[in-house]
Design a protein around this motif. Sequence first.
Motif, PDB file in Angstrom:
ATOM      1  N   ARG A 347      -4.897  33.321  56.479  1.00  8.92           N
ATOM      2  CA  ARG A 347      -3.793  33.423  55.507  1.00  8.92           C
ATOM      3  C   ARG A 347      -3.839  34.767  54.770  1.00  8.92           C
ATOM      4  O   ARG A 347      -2.817  35.432  54.607  1.00  8.92           O
ATOM      5  N   SER A 351      -0.892  37.883  54.924  1.00 10.94           N
ATOM      6  CA  SER A 351      -0.093  38.009  53.707  1.00 10.94           C
ATOM      7  C   SER A 351       0.574  39.387  53.632  1.00 10.94           C
ATOM      8  O   SER A 351      -0.100  40.421  53.601  1.00 10.94           O
ATOM      9  N   LEU A 353       2.014  40.637  51.125  1.00 11.04           N
ATOM     10  CA  LEU A 353       1.675  41.268  49.854  1.00 11.04           C
ATOM     11  C   LEU A 353       0.286  41.888  49.892  1.00 11.04           C
ATOM     12  O   LEU A 353       0.076  42.985  49.372  1.00 11.04           O
ATOM     13  N   GLY A 366      -5.205  39.809  42.783  1.00  9.73           N
ATOM     14  CA  GLY A 366      -4.327  38.669  42.487  1.00  9.73           C
ATOM     15  C   GLY A 366      -3.610  38.190  43.736  1.00  9.73           C
ATOM     16  O   GLY A 366      -3.434  36.995  43.958  1.00  9.73           O
ATOM     17  N   ARG A 367      -3.209  39.140  44.581  1.00 13.93           N
ATOM     18  CA  ARG A 367      -2.522  38.765  45.819  1.00 13.93           C
ATOM     19  C   ARG A 367      -3.478  38.076  46.790  1.00 13.93           C
ATOM     20  O   ARG A 367      -3.101  37.165  47.511  1.00 13.93           O
ATOM     21  N   LEU A 369      -6.056  36.311  45.936  1.00 12.44           N
ATOM     22  CA  LEU A 369      -6.316  34.990  45.381  1.00 12.44           C
ATOM     23  C   LEU A 369      -5.145  34.044  45.617  1.00 12.44           C
ATOM     24  O   LEU A 369      -5.342  32.870  45.963  1.00 12.44           O
ATOM     25  N   ALA A 370      -3.930  34.538  45.422  1.00  9.75           N
ATOM     26  CA  ALA A 370      -2.752  33.687  45.630  1.00  9.75           C
ATOM     27  C   ALA A 370      -2.708  33.220  47.080  1.00  9.75           C
ATOM     28  O   ALA A 370      -2.393  32.059  47.366  1.00  9.75           O
ATOM     29  N   ALA A 371      -3.032  34.127  48.010  1.00 10.43           N
ATOM     30  CA  ALA A 371      -3.058  33.742  49.425  1.00 10.43           C
ATOM     31  C   ALA A 371      -4.144  32.700  49.671  1.00 10.43           C
ATOM     32  O   ALA A 371      -3.916  31.685  50.350  1.00 10.43           O
ATOM     33  N   THR A 372      -5.321  32.925  49.091  1.00 17.97           N
ATOM     34  CA  THR A 372      -6.444  31.984  49.248  1.00 17.97           C
ATOM     35  C   THR A 372      -6.044  30.597  48.770  1.00 17.97           C
ATOM     36  O   THR A 372      -6.301  29.594  49.440  1.00 17.97           O
ATOM     37  N   GLY A 373      -5.404  30.550  47.627  1.00 19.04           N
ATOM     38  CA  GLY A 373      -5.074  29.261  47.021  1.00 19.04           C
ATOM     39  C   GLY A 373      -3.942  28.525  47.686  1.00 19.04           C
ATOM     40  O   GLY A 373      -3.710  27.349  47.403  1.00 19.04           O
ATOM     41  N   SER A 374      -3.212  29.195  48.577  1.00 20.84           N
ATOM     42  CA  SER A 374      -2.036  28.550  49.173  1.00 20.84           C
ATOM     43  C   SER A 374      -2.375  27.746  50.416  1.00 20.84           C
ATOM     44  O   SER A 374      -1.504  27.094  50.978  1.00 20.84           O
TER      45      SER A 374
END
Lengths: 457, 457
Positions: A347, A351, A353, A366-367, A369-374
């Motif tokens: 993921r 990404s 981003l 931040g990008r 992390l957002a990918a990790t969390g999705s």
Amino acid sequence: MASRIFKRWSSSTTTTFIGKQTPSKAHLHQPIPDFAFPRGFLVSGTHVGVKKSPGPPDLALLVSSKHPTSAAAVFTANAFRAAPVTVSEDVLAQTKGRASALVVNSGCANAVTGAQGLADAWSMARAVHNQVPGLPTVSDSEPPAALVMSTGVIGQPLPLARILPGIAAARKTLGESFEHWSSAARAFMTTDTFPKLRVRTFKLGDHECRLAGISKGAGMIHPRMVPPGPLHATLLAAFATDAPVSPRALTAALTYASARSFNSISIDGDMSTNDTAALFANGAGAPGMPELQENHPEFNVFRNALTGIMQELAQLVVRDGEGATKLVTVDVQGALNYEDAHAIASRISTSALVKTALYGEDANWGRILAATGSVPLSKALDPTRVSVSLIPRDGSAPLSLLTRGEPEKVDEVRAKEILVEEDIEIRVELGLGKESAKYWTCDFSYEYVRINGDYRS
Amino acid sequence: MASRIFKRWSSSTTTTFIGKQTPSKAHLHQPIPDFAFPRGFLVSGTHVGVKKSPGPPDLALLVSSKHPTSAAAVFTANAFRAAPVTVSEDVLAQTKGRASALVVNSGCANAVTGAQGLADAWSMARAVHNQVPGLPTVSDSEPPAALVMSTGVIGQPLPLARILPGIAAARKTLGESFEHWSSAARAFMTTDTFPKLRVRTFKLGDHECRLAGISKGAGMIHPRMVPPGPLHATLLAAFATDAPVSPRALTAALTYASARSFNSISIDGDMSTNDTAALFANGAGAPGMPELQENHPEFNVFRNALTGIMQELAQLVVRDGEGATKLVTVDVQGALNYEDAHAIASRISTSALVKTALYGEDANWGRILAATGSVPLSKALDPTRVSVSLIPRDGSAPLSLLTRGEPEKVDEVRAKEILVEEDIEIRVELGLGKESAKYWTCDFSYEYVRINGDYRS
């Protein structure tokens, strides 16, 4: 109508973007000594006219001169698998993993070509079989001992009238030298900017065996290749070793190594209809030695050598990704299981981003992390255990961006110093378990949009 | 070090790309008559200094003047959900779906901000609650009847010292006019290029009820928002209706409508930590009418109106996607079930190769097909049943690209004529069943790379 099109493309509605130049990668194709290639394999790369004539090599042949030769392959999981994928899978099933040759064409994928495409792929396989020294010719009802790969445009019929005579002519150019292997590697190329060819050796008892591999990219690269059963530019890869390995053990080694190499790379997140990696083993380097089985103590020596060369060639594919200016390693650690680690690494690697931030050399955790969390996981992440860092390739200390859920005050100068390099490693520690997975990806550049978005001329 | 950085960015290593200009979208924000907004709601948008001062509105307030007001929300499925997401979810649980106000700040996402971030989000909610006319003030131990949303940079602390006085000041600017709603919509914006505000009406018995909605994008947009339980730029959306609806029915309607609107859009395939869509219903437009429940015959009237306005606002988000020059509808039909259709539509909508081809106005159906075939489904696709076509937006005949697995001889001039338009529809017919799903996406442009890849200045 013409005027409407013109209006859209008139200079009054265009904008100029200044991008970094993608680095030249020609130096990544270096001479290899002739004696380093596996014994008992002949190869060639010739121009037969699938691509515009005159032009670069567009047909590769690989032929074993020792029979039987074991063969194994993994194939794309795409539902619209191309004709050569279906044919190669059928060949392996019918010959019980004994195939002595491979033919590869670039310029036309022979995908979404219906019944004619299947017939064409079978014709290619038979034509190649009948050029292999030492094999009895096959009739139309017998399975040929040859695999087929195609890469290029989807939905166009294969120019068989040029390919079949080309195969006969190519036989005369077969050889064992670096130049022969290099020409074969060139014949694999589509949007690649350099041929991808590597060798290595490994010891089985007293025998020093050899292993060579070729791969190609450079777009529609996010393979998930699986052993027979279910699996444009396209991922193609071919390997030959003069070690003696049984078909079953060959499949096991290839499946293991594919998961940790070609099935762990992404250029654009798109899975092709043609992805195929094939592996041949003819035993010519270890005369008299029986075929390796999976339970042999030295099976892992072979499997490790194979994994190594496949990782090397998989990384070359990413480094040559369409528009890529960077090779990025994404290392996810501390997962409960391999599948979770692999899913998160995949993921992050796809990404848009994250990939544009890497192009911009921006430490935008931040990008990441957002990918990790999705990613849906077997067990939910605990945000307070997650750390993200950049690993410099020169061995200096990692740069922490996030530590157990707390943002670090990032030294932007140091971050820039790491991110300006061509090779970058991102490490994500989940803090949940002991499993890990690595993935390789590239950045997302203006050049990528140009290659894939400029209107066909 | 500075010299190394300079070298990389020196003009000798740059390339120029000529791109289409992204169309101006200012005209998509049109005046709306003051009498069209739902009764009993006051709104404002003010600048409080989360973004640089002086600057655009960065704080929006929405307050119901009729209590109790029903409230429902869906939240991001991201494991790194931001503090305002957690707080809003807790508020709804503690108040059993009764909340009368919403505060939204742009410029700072209050994500990955730890315990302080949570405390800050609670402070915002309490401060807003205590500005709502007609509600008793809450102590620190009572749940405030207010929801919170934040959008902006991840990992930076919220500037609460500017926000709290800002909320008190914002109360004085509350109003019901188009200007008030428009300012509120502006306060939602981050990389958006225009505010997104829409209204519609629907009949419940003799009552004409009103519904207004605001949304924002314009990057990290691939929401999967789910009702409480488990869910940068970020998707934020807020809706208010003067219909009377119970909290439970409100959640049901919002969940249904989200699936068919915001959870069916993608700009870059990246899911944010802050995605939230909230819906308030105060009944002020239907005096004396009891709250709608799910089993009421007119529940579907409300649900359809909500789905309509949410689709309209979701499409505006995509149309304003970072670097987008086109709004693309992906319509997958003939699936065995909705989930399969939705998964394929999502994969096509996130394919970098499809999106760059759309930017290039290239009828590259091979890329659409490869994306379609890469999705694991409940039952495998049959390639000979799949058709792909372009649907012109002017109502003229569809242009077939692939019919039941057979490539069409495509009229490239006609294809270009369709693809040159700003609005494009791709239809994929699977030929397996009767279920379908629509997805909305945009193209992938140089401008996208510039917005997200240019080094932070």
